[in-house]
Design a protein around this motif. Structure first.
Motif, short mmCIF file in Angstrom:
data_model
loop_
_atom_site.label_atom_id
_atom_site.label_comp_id
_atom_site.label_asym_id
_atom_site.label_seq_id
_atom_site.Cartn_x
_atom_site.Cartn_y
_atom_site.Cartn_z
N ALA A 109 -32.24 38.93 4.37
CA ALA A 109 -30.91 38.87 4.37
C ALA A 109 -30.39 38.78 5.88
N LYS A 110 -29.27 37.72 6.03
CA LYS A 110 -28.72 37.69 7.40
C LYS A 110 -27.40 37.96 7.35
N ILE A 111 -27.04 38.64 8.44
CA ILE A 111 -25.65 39.10 8.75
C ILE A 111 -24.84 38.31 9.48
N HIS A 112 -23.66 37.91 9.38
CA HIS A 112 -22.85 37.17 10.29
C HIS A 112 -21.58 37.87 10.65
N ALA A 113 -21.31 38.24 11.74
CA ALA A 113 -20.01 38.87 12.20
C ALA A 113 -19.05 37.92 13.06
N VAL A 114 -18.14 37.57 12.43
CA VAL A 114 -16.97 36.50 13.03
C VAL A 114 -16.12 37.26 13.41
N PRO A 115 -15.85 37.26 15.04
CA PRO A 115 -14.76 37.97 15.62
C PRO A 115 -13.70 37.19 15.56
N THR A 116 -12.32 37.77 15.38
CA THR A 116 -11.06 37.26 15.55
C THR A 116 -10.42 37.84 16.47
N PHE A 117 -10.06 37.37 17.76
CA PHE A 117 -9.60 37.92 18.98
C PHE A 117 -7.97 37.91 19.08
N ASN A 118 -7.53 38.98 19.48
CA ASN A 118 -5.86 39.03 19.56
C ASN A 118 -5.78 39.14 21.13
N ARG A 119 -5.74 38.01 21.69
CA ARG A 119 -5.60 37.94 23.35
C ARG A 119 -4.24 38.46 23.79
N THR A 120 -3.37 38.85 23.04
CA THR A 120 -2.11 39.37 23.47
C THR A 120 -2.22 40.95 23.59
N GLN A 121 -2.96 41.37 22.57
CA GLN A 121 -3.11 42.99 22.42
C GLN A 121 -4.41 43.41 22.77
N HIS A 122 -5.41 42.50 23.08
CA HIS A 122 -6.73 42.68 23.83
C HIS A 122 -7.31 43.42 22.97
N THR A 123 -7.20 42.88 21.24
CA THR A 123 -8.22 43.66 20.40
C THR A 123 -8.98 42.59 19.69
N VAL A 124 -9.98 43.20 18.91
CA VAL A 124 -10.82 42.10 18.20
C VAL A 124 -11.33 42.63 16.80
N ALA A 125 -11.21 42.15 15.67
CA ALA A 125 -11.65 42.43 14.56
C ALA A 125 -12.62 41.46 13.99
N TYR A 126 -13.25 42.07 13.00
CA TYR A 126 -14.90 41.33 12.77
C TYR A 126 -14.61 41.05 11.07
N THR A 127 -14.82 39.80 10.72
CA THR A 127 -15.32 39.71 9.31
C THR A 127 -16.57 39.43 9.21
N VAL A 128 -17.21 40.26 8.34
CA VAL A 128 -18.73 40.09 7.94
C VAL A 128 -19.16 39.71 6.91
N THR A 129 -20.08 38.69 6.82
CA THR A 129 -20.46 38.06 5.57
C THR A 129 -22.11 38.37 5.55
N ILE A 130 -22.79 38.48 4.40
CA ILE A 130 -24.31 38.61 4.47
C ILE A 130 -24.62 37.54 3.39
N ALA A 131 -25.85 36.71 3.69
CA ALA A 131 -26.51 35.79 2.99
C ALA A 131 -27.63 36.65 2.58
N PRO A 132 -27.81 37.07 1.22
CA PRO A 132 -28.96 37.77 0.83
C PRO A 132 -30.19 37.14 0.85
N GLY A 133 -30.38 36.02 0.36
CA GLY A 133 -31.52 35.26 0.33
C GLY A 133 -32.37 35.81 -0.79
N PRO A 134 -33.44 35.42 -0.93
CA PRO A 134 -34.18 35.83 -2.13
C PRO A 134 -34.68 37.14 -2.41
N VAL A 135 -34.86 37.77 -3.64
CA VAL A 135 -35.46 39.11 -3.78
C VAL A 135 -37.25 39.05 -3.62
N TYR A 136 -37.82 40.14 -2.86
CA TYR A 136 -39.24 40.18 -2.66
C TYR A 136 -39.61 41.26 -3.63
N HIS A 137 -40.79 41.02 -3.97
CA HIS A 137 -41.57 42.09 -4.92
C HIS A 137 -42.81 42.74 -4.33
N PHE A 138 -43.23 43.89 -4.70
CA PHE A 138 -44.09 44.29 -4.05
C PHE A 138 -45.34 44.03 -4.93
#
Length: 228
Positions: free
Chosen positions: A121-150
């Motif tokens: 699984a790969k996680i990606h956090a994309v920031p969105t900057f508000n340069r006026t208010q100096h805040t940052v919000a993140y949109t997070v997506t996860i690419a799960p990939g294949p399922v592993y078995h024991f």
């Protein structure tokens, strides 16, 4: 001083500015300065110190604005346990956007995928900057990939009777979806069930086949130490 310590001792080559930038990020990003950058880099005359040739450098740093955390949103169809992890977030709206706390939060979001066999699984956090208010919000997506078995557990270092006791309480069977959080918890969960392991310690190694998506484990015991 923290930046100097992090950057000192690195090899001198064409990537030195990148090294300084990484050292800078490691310090400034903890305090919410997420857009810091090295604007110029100069070096002095090399100095011999023992067997090393040390190059003094001077870096001009633009720290930028200090940002505060505005929130985090999981996109797609995240696992319920990942959504629940946000309820225990160490970051709250209005807090300084501490990058270390963000990494910890992202690990908490990712961990439920590993418990469901999504070892790649790969996680990606994309920031969105508000340069006026100096805040940052993140949109997070996860690419799960294949399922592993024991596939198989191998126990080493124990006499046969103790090995049999370990195998009795090991719950993962060949073909089961591999819960990557289970091996590290197994001995703690079963401490009362395995009193015969008092005085022994153990470590485990995980072997993931990235082609067949099968997992093999080795649990290695030795006398003494802490059981973990």
């Amino acid at each position: 001083a923290s930046v100097q310590k992090a950057a000192g001792g690195q090899p001198w080559d064409s990537s030195v500015q990148d090294q300084v930038q990484k050292a800078l990020d490691a310090v400034y990003h903890r305090d919410g300065y997420l857009q810091d950058k090295v604007t110029s880099l100069t070096h002095g005359a090399p100095q011999l110190s023992g067997t090393k040739l040390l190059v003094p450098i001077n870096a001009t740093v633009q720290e930028g604005s200090q940002y505060h955390f505005a929130g985090l949103t999981l996109s797609g169809n995240p696992l319920p346990a990942s959504e629940k992890a946000l309820q225990h977030s160490p970051l709250h709206p209005g807090d300084v956007a501490n990058a270390e706390l963000l990494r910890g939060l992202l690990m908490s979001v990712e961990m439920p995928y590993r418990s469901k066999g999504y070892l790649d699984a790969k996680i990606h956090a994309v920031p969105t900057f508000n340069r006026t208010q100096h805040t940052v919000a993140y949109t997070v997506t996860i690419a799960p990939g294949p399922v592993y078995h024991f596939q198989k557990l191998t126990v080493t270092g124990l006499p046969p009777d103790k090995t049999a006791a370990v195998m009795q309480y090991w719950k993962l069977k060949p073909g089961d979806v591999f819960d990557a959080t289970y091996p590290s918890r197994f001995l703690l969960i079963n401490k009362k069930n395995l009193p015969q392991l008092d005085g022994w310690s153990a470590t485990y190694k995980e072997y993931d086949n990235t082609v067949t998506h099968i997992v093999y484990l080795t649990l290695k015991f030795k006398k003494g130490g802490l059981l973990k």
